[in-house]
Write a protein that holds these residues in place. Structure first.
Motif, PDB file in Angstrom:
ATOM      1  N   THR A   1      93.867  38.647  43.748  1.00  0.00           N
ATOM      2  CA  THR A   1      93.203  37.484  44.081  1.00  0.00           C
ATOM      3  C   THR A   1      93.609  37.125  45.228  1.00  0.00           C
ATOM      4  OG1 THR A   1      94.693  36.033  42.901  1.00  0.00           O
ATOM      5  CG2 THR A   1      93.078  36.967  41.472  1.00  0.00           C
ATOM      6  N   VAL A   2      94.231  37.608  46.061  1.00  0.00           N
ATOM      7  CA  VAL A   2      94.824  37.362  47.329  1.00  0.00           C
ATOM      8  C   VAL A   2      94.321  38.628  48.146  1.00  0.00           C
ATOM      9  CG1 VAL A   2      96.634  36.677  48.810  1.00  0.00           C
ATOM     10  CG2 VAL A   2      96.494  35.877  46.650  1.00  0.00           C
ATOM     11  N   TYR A   3      94.117  38.082  49.693  1.00  0.00           N
ATOM     12  CA  TYR A   3      93.550  39.437  50.513  1.00  0.00           C
ATOM     13  C   TYR A   3      93.959  38.757  51.872  1.00  0.00           C
ATOM     14  CZ  TYR A   3      91.112  43.004  52.771  1.00  0.00           C
ATOM     15  OH  TYR A   3      91.097  44.070  53.550  1.00  0.00           O
ATOM     16  N   PRO A   4      94.568  39.638  52.393  1.00  0.00           N
ATOM     17  CA  PRO A   4      95.023  41.244  52.279  1.00  0.00           C
ATOM     18  C   PRO A   4      96.275  41.497  51.286  1.00  0.00           C
ATOM     19  CG  PRO A   4      95.902  40.757  54.323  1.00  0.00           C
ATOM     20  CD  PRO A   4      95.056  39.704  53.999  1.00  0.00           C
ATOM     21  N   LEU A   5      96.175  42.530  50.878  1.00  0.00           N
ATOM     22  CA  LEU A   5      97.449  42.940  49.896  1.00  0.00           C
ATOM     23  C   LEU A   5      98.829  43.125  50.889  1.00  0.00           C
ATOM     24  CD1 LEU A   5      95.631  45.189  47.392  1.00  0.00           C
ATOM     25  CD2 LEU A   5      95.753  42.774  47.308  1.00  0.00           C
ATOM     26  N   ALA A   6      98.335  43.712  52.119  1.00  0.00           N
ATOM     27  CA  ALA A   6      99.342  44.161  52.910  1.00  0.00           C
ATOM     28  C   ALA A   6      98.739  44.589  54.216  1.00  0.00           C
ATOM     29  CB  ALA A   6     100.054  45.433  52.377  1.00  0.00           C
ATOM     30  N   GLU A   7      99.721  44.927  55.121  1.00  0.00           N
ATOM     31  CA  GLU A   7      99.062  45.499  56.555  1.00  0.00           C
ATOM     32  C   GLU A   7      98.725  46.911  56.505  1.00  0.00           C
ATOM     33  OE1 GLU A   7      98.141  43.275  59.173  1.00  0.00           O
ATOM     34  OE2 GLU A   7      98.792  41.648  57.883  1.00  0.00           O
ATOM     35  N   GLY A   8      97.618  47.398  57.288  1.00  0.00           N
ATOM     36  CA  GLY A   8      97.402  48.996  57.352  1.00  0.00           C
ATOM     37  C   GLY A   8      97.299  49.664  56.276  1.00  0.00           C
ATOM     38  N   HIS A   9      96.402  49.483  55.490  1.00  0.00           N
ATOM     39  CA  HIS A   9      95.998  49.929  54.354  1.00  0.00           C
ATOM     40  C   HIS A   9      94.432  50.085  54.197  1.00  0.00           C
ATOM     41  CE1 HIS A   9      94.874  46.824  51.302  1.00  0.00           C
ATOM     42  NE2 HIS A   9      95.417  46.054  52.380  1.00  0.00           N
ATOM     43  N   GLU A  10      94.029  50.881  53.396  1.00  0.00           N
ATOM     44  CA  GLU A  10      92.576  51.328  53.152  1.00  0.00           C
ATOM     45  C   GLU A  10      92.622  51.528  51.653  1.00  0.00           C
ATOM     46  OE1 GLU A  10      88.567  51.704  54.922  1.00  0.00           O
ATOM     47  OE2 GLU A  10      90.488  51.290  55.959  1.00  0.00           O
ATOM     48  N   ASP A  11      92.020  50.757  50.736  1.00  0.00           N
ATOM     49  CA  ASP A  11      91.973  50.889  49.467  1.00  0.00           C
ATOM     50  C   ASP A  11      90.624  50.577  48.616  1.00  0.00           C
ATOM     51  OD1 ASP A  11      94.847  51.748  48.119  1.00  0.00           O
ATOM     52  OD2 ASP A  11      95.285  50.407  49.827  1.00  0.00           O
TER      53      ASP A  11
ATOM     54  N   ASN B   1      91.713  47.183  55.905  1.00  0.00           N
ATOM     55  CA  ASN B   1      92.757  46.560  56.712  1.00  0.00           C
ATOM     56  C   ASN B   1      93.489  47.245  57.750  1.00  0.00           C
ATOM     57  OD1 ASN B   1      93.823  43.917  57.563  1.00  0.00           O
ATOM     58  ND2 ASN B   1      95.553  44.360  56.206  1.00  0.00           N
ATOM     59  N   GLY B   2      92.844  48.136  58.529  1.00  0.00           N
ATOM     60  CA  GLY B   2      93.593  48.977  59.404  1.00  0.00           C
ATOM     61  C   GLY B   2      94.015  50.174  58.883  1.00  0.00           C
ATOM     62  N   GLY B   3      93.801  50.614  57.847  1.00  0.00           N
ATOM     63  CA  GLY B   3      94.441  51.618  57.274  1.00  0.00           C
ATOM     64  C   GLY B   3      93.924  53.141  57.517  1.00  0.00           C
ATOM     65  N   ARG B   4      92.823  53.202  58.554  1.00  0.00           N
ATOM     66  CA  ARG B   4      92.279  54.402  58.913  1.00  0.00           C
ATOM     67  C   ARG B   4      92.477  54.667  60.582  1.00  0.00           C
ATOM     68  NH1 ARG B   4      86.751  54.140  55.395  1.00  0.00           N
ATOM     69  NH2 ARG B   4      87.522  55.452  53.545  1.00  0.00           N
TER      70      ARG B   4
ATOM     71  N   PRO C   1      85.593  56.448  64.085  1.00  0.00           N
ATOM     72  CA  PRO C   1      85.554  55.205  64.936  1.00  0.00           C
ATOM     73  C   PRO C   1      86.346  54.070  64.386  1.00  0.00           C
ATOM     74  CG  PRO C   1      83.699  54.983  63.297  1.00  0.00           C
ATOM     75  CD  PRO C   1      84.457  56.097  62.896  1.00  0.00           C
ATOM     76  N   TRP C   2      87.136  54.171  63.129  1.00  0.00           N
ATOM     77  CA  TRP C   2      87.890  53.115  62.776  1.00  0.00           C
ATOM     78  C   TRP C   2      89.288  52.665  63.562  1.00  0.00           C
ATOM     79  CZ3 TRP C   2      85.272  51.873  58.435  1.00  0.00           C
ATOM     80  CH2 TRP C   2      84.557  52.636  57.858  1.00  0.00           C
ATOM     81  N   SER C   3      89.869  53.964  63.982  1.00  0.00           N
ATOM     82  CA  SER C   3      90.989  53.615  64.830  1.00  0.00           C
ATOM     83  C   SER C   3      91.948  52.673  64.720  1.00  0.00           C
ATOM     84  CB  SER C   3      90.384  53.806  66.369  1.00  0.00           C
ATOM     85  OG  SER C   3      89.341  54.629  66.486  1.00  0.00           O
ATOM     86  N   GLY C   4      92.335  52.127  63.561  1.00  0.00           N
ATOM     87  CA  GLY C   4      93.374  51.223  63.336  1.00  0.00           C
ATOM     88  C   GLY C   4      92.756  49.822  63.674  1.00  0.00           C
ATOM     89  N   ARG C   5      91.409  49.606  64.099  1.00  0.00           N
ATOM     90  CA  ARG C   5      91.144  48.390  64.490  1.00  0.00           C
ATOM     91  C   ARG C   5      90.053  47.467  63.517  1.00  0.00           C
ATOM     92  NH1 ARG C   5      86.315  49.586  69.000  1.00  0.00           N
ATOM     93  NH2 ARG C   5      85.349  51.433  68.003  1.00  0.00           N
ATOM     94  N   HIS C   6      89.885  48.398  62.183  1.00  0.00           N
ATOM     95  CA  HIS C   6      88.952  47.818  61.412  1.00  0.00           C
ATOM     96  C   HIS C   6      89.930  47.113  60.178  1.00  0.00           C
ATOM     97  CE1 HIS C   6      85.651  47.785  58.201  1.00  0.00           C
ATOM     98  NE2 HIS C   6      84.897  47.490  59.533  1.00  0.00           N
ATOM     99  N   THR C   7      90.043  45.737  60.687  1.00  0.00           N
ATOM    100  CA  THR C   7      91.014  44.976  59.877  1.00  0.00           C
ATOM    101  C   THR C   7      90.430  43.830  59.087  1.00  0.00           C
ATOM    102  OG1 THR C   7      91.619  43.746  61.897  1.00  0.00           O
ATOM    103  CG2 THR C   7      92.869  45.717  61.569  1.00  0.00           C
ATOM    104  N   GLY C   8      91.146  43.332  58.166  1.00  0.00           N
ATOM    105  CA  GLY C   8      90.767  41.988  57.491  1.00  0.00           C
ATOM    106  C   GLY C   8      89.396  42.124  56.856  1.00  0.00           C
ATOM    107  N   VAL C   9      88.747  43.393  56.288  1.00  0.00           N
ATOM    108  CA  VAL C   9      87.478  43.753  55.726  1.00  0.00           C
ATOM    109  C   VAL C   9      87.633  43.688  54.318  1.00  0.00           C
ATOM    110  CG1 VAL C   9      85.467  44.832  56.119  1.00  0.00           C
ATOM    111  CG2 VAL C   9      86.614  44.265  58.123  1.00  0.00           C
ATOM    112  N   LEU C  10      86.930  42.898  53.866  1.00  0.00           N
ATOM    113  CA  LEU C  10      86.757  43.006  52.093  1.00  0.00           C
ATOM    114  C   LEU C  10      85.212  43.375  51.862  1.00  0.00           C
ATOM    115  CD1 LEU C  10      88.201  42.894  49.265  1.00  0.00           C
ATOM    116  CD2 LEU C  10      87.439  40.340  49.091  1.00  0.00           C
ATOM    117  N   GLY C  11      84.916  44.560  51.258  1.00  0.00           N
ATOM    118  CA  GLY C  11      83.931  44.999  50.791  1.00  0.00           C
ATOM    119  C   GLY C  11      83.794  44.460  49.128  1.00  0.00           C
TER     120      GLY C  11
END
Length: 364
Positions: free
Chosen positions: A207-217, A261-264, A268-278
């Motif tokens: 219920t809180v986002y993001p869970l951490a830094e630098g992850h893709e889940d 959240n920067g986990g790829r 083209p992700w290159s660590g810059r696709h951050t703070g995104v919730l689908g």
């Protein structure tokens, strides 16, 4: 990029006709203009580089798009998330009525032999986008989902309609540490959304986002039975607003969460696709089209994962996206209810907020 844009106070939006994505959505709330949806940074970069085989839906990744099938496209030839998210749409008609506008588009390709039509309706005074997709004809089964993407500059809180529980698929999105990182446990399942198992043995609060830094889940939330309205509200901290996504649970019985959240680390992700919730409301198995159409983990629980197409039949899938500003005196969202002509946000401290809304759209 071919855009089709239209508006009706308080909403304006643009559709990228090359892939059917909502590329821009603006919603006015008083003197504020809200931008609820995410747009990948590379979409507007002419020199962006993509690995061979990158699907158009990734190259044009924007806002919200309709998936048919959801995820792996392994039942008929086509890209991930299907032709509705990856190929061209034609504008067919615009219908104007006293208090609303409906814009109709048709996919140039077919899905399992079915034609696919997109209808988007705006209503005067309503801070919502009413979306309908129609499959006509075809044969076999097809999974489907909306792929709503929200960006949070500084995180926020996520509230959901009641769920049976949450589960991750057998494998993480990123298993190679040279390419990226996932932090949830795979596979795992829990009924407590505030204590989902982590790979390291701890737990995460969904219920809180993001869970951490630098992850893709990625995980799947299963709707609790007996509810007429399914909903997700993302309350964004920095943006001081609330993004509202509504569905019919009998049509779309699961909500899949993509946490990017920067986990790829690869293009083209290159660590810059951050703070995104689908927020992906679906009738689908997370393992792809073929799995959705056979007995699977969800279907064994009585949760449908595909629509059955047939000649002479039309199947309708509806969903609603909206937004409103959040007040400094408002607490967390505890419930969402549809009333005669309003959507009520009920806060945990007993307060509420009313938004103009057409309850017949999802009820019909």
């Amino acid at each position: 990029m071919a855009l089709h844009s239209f508006e009706l106070d308080p909403v304006s939006l643009s559709i990228d006709l090359s892939v059917g994505h909502i590329v821009d959505l603006k919603i006015k709330d008083g003197d504020r203009i809200l931008s609820p949806l995410h747009r990948a940074p590379w979409v507007d970069e002419p020199a962006a580089e993509f690995p061979d085989g990158t699907a158009p839906n990734v190259k044009r990744l924007s806002g919200d798009f309709f998936c048919a099938p959801f995820g792996r496209n392994d039942a008929e030839e086509g890209p991930s998330h299907g032709w509705p998210a990856n190929s061209a749409w034609d504008h067919i008609e615009t219908i104007r009525q006293d208090d609303r506008i409906t814009v109709i588009f048709r996919l140039q390709r077919h899905v399992m032999g079915a034609s696919v039509e997109k209808r988007i309706t705006l209503v005067t005074g309503h801070p919502f986008v009413y979306q309908e997709h129609r499959f006509t004809g075809g044969a076999g089964g097809v999974s489907a989902a909306h792929h709503v993407m929200v960006h949070m500059a500084d995180g926020g809180e996520i509230a959901f309609s009641p769920k049976q529980g949450a589960q991750t698929p057998p494998e993480a999105l990123e298993t190679d540490p040279e390419r990226g990182r996932s932090i949830l446990a795979y596979p795992a399942e829990t009924e407590d959304l505030q204590a989902f198992p982590l790979a390291d043995g701890g737990t995460a609060d969904l219920t809180v986002y993001p869970l951490a830094e630098g992850h893709e889940d990625f995980l799947t939330l299963i709707e609790a039975p007996g509810r007429a309205l399914g909903w997700t509200v993302a309350s964004r901290k920095a943006e001081q607003d609330r993004i509202i996504v509504l569905k019919r649970p009998d049509s779309l019985p699961v909500t899949m969460l993509w946490m990017s959240n920067g986990g790829r680390d690869y293009a083209p992700w290159s660590g810059r696709h951050t703070g995104v919730l689908g927020i992906e409301d679906a009738r689908a198995s997370p393992l792809g089209h073929a799995d959705s159409c056979r007995e699977n983990d969800l279907s064994r629980r009585g949760i449908p994962t595909a629509f059955a197409l047939s000649t002479g039949q039309t199947i309708t899938v509806r969903q609603v996206i909206g937004a409103c500003a959040s007040g400094s005196d408002e607490s967390c969202v505890g419930d969402v209810r549809a009333e005669e002509s309003a959507l009520m946000l009920l806060f945990k401290d007993g307060g509420s907020r009313s938004l103009g809304y057409d309850p017949d759209f999802l009820a019909g």
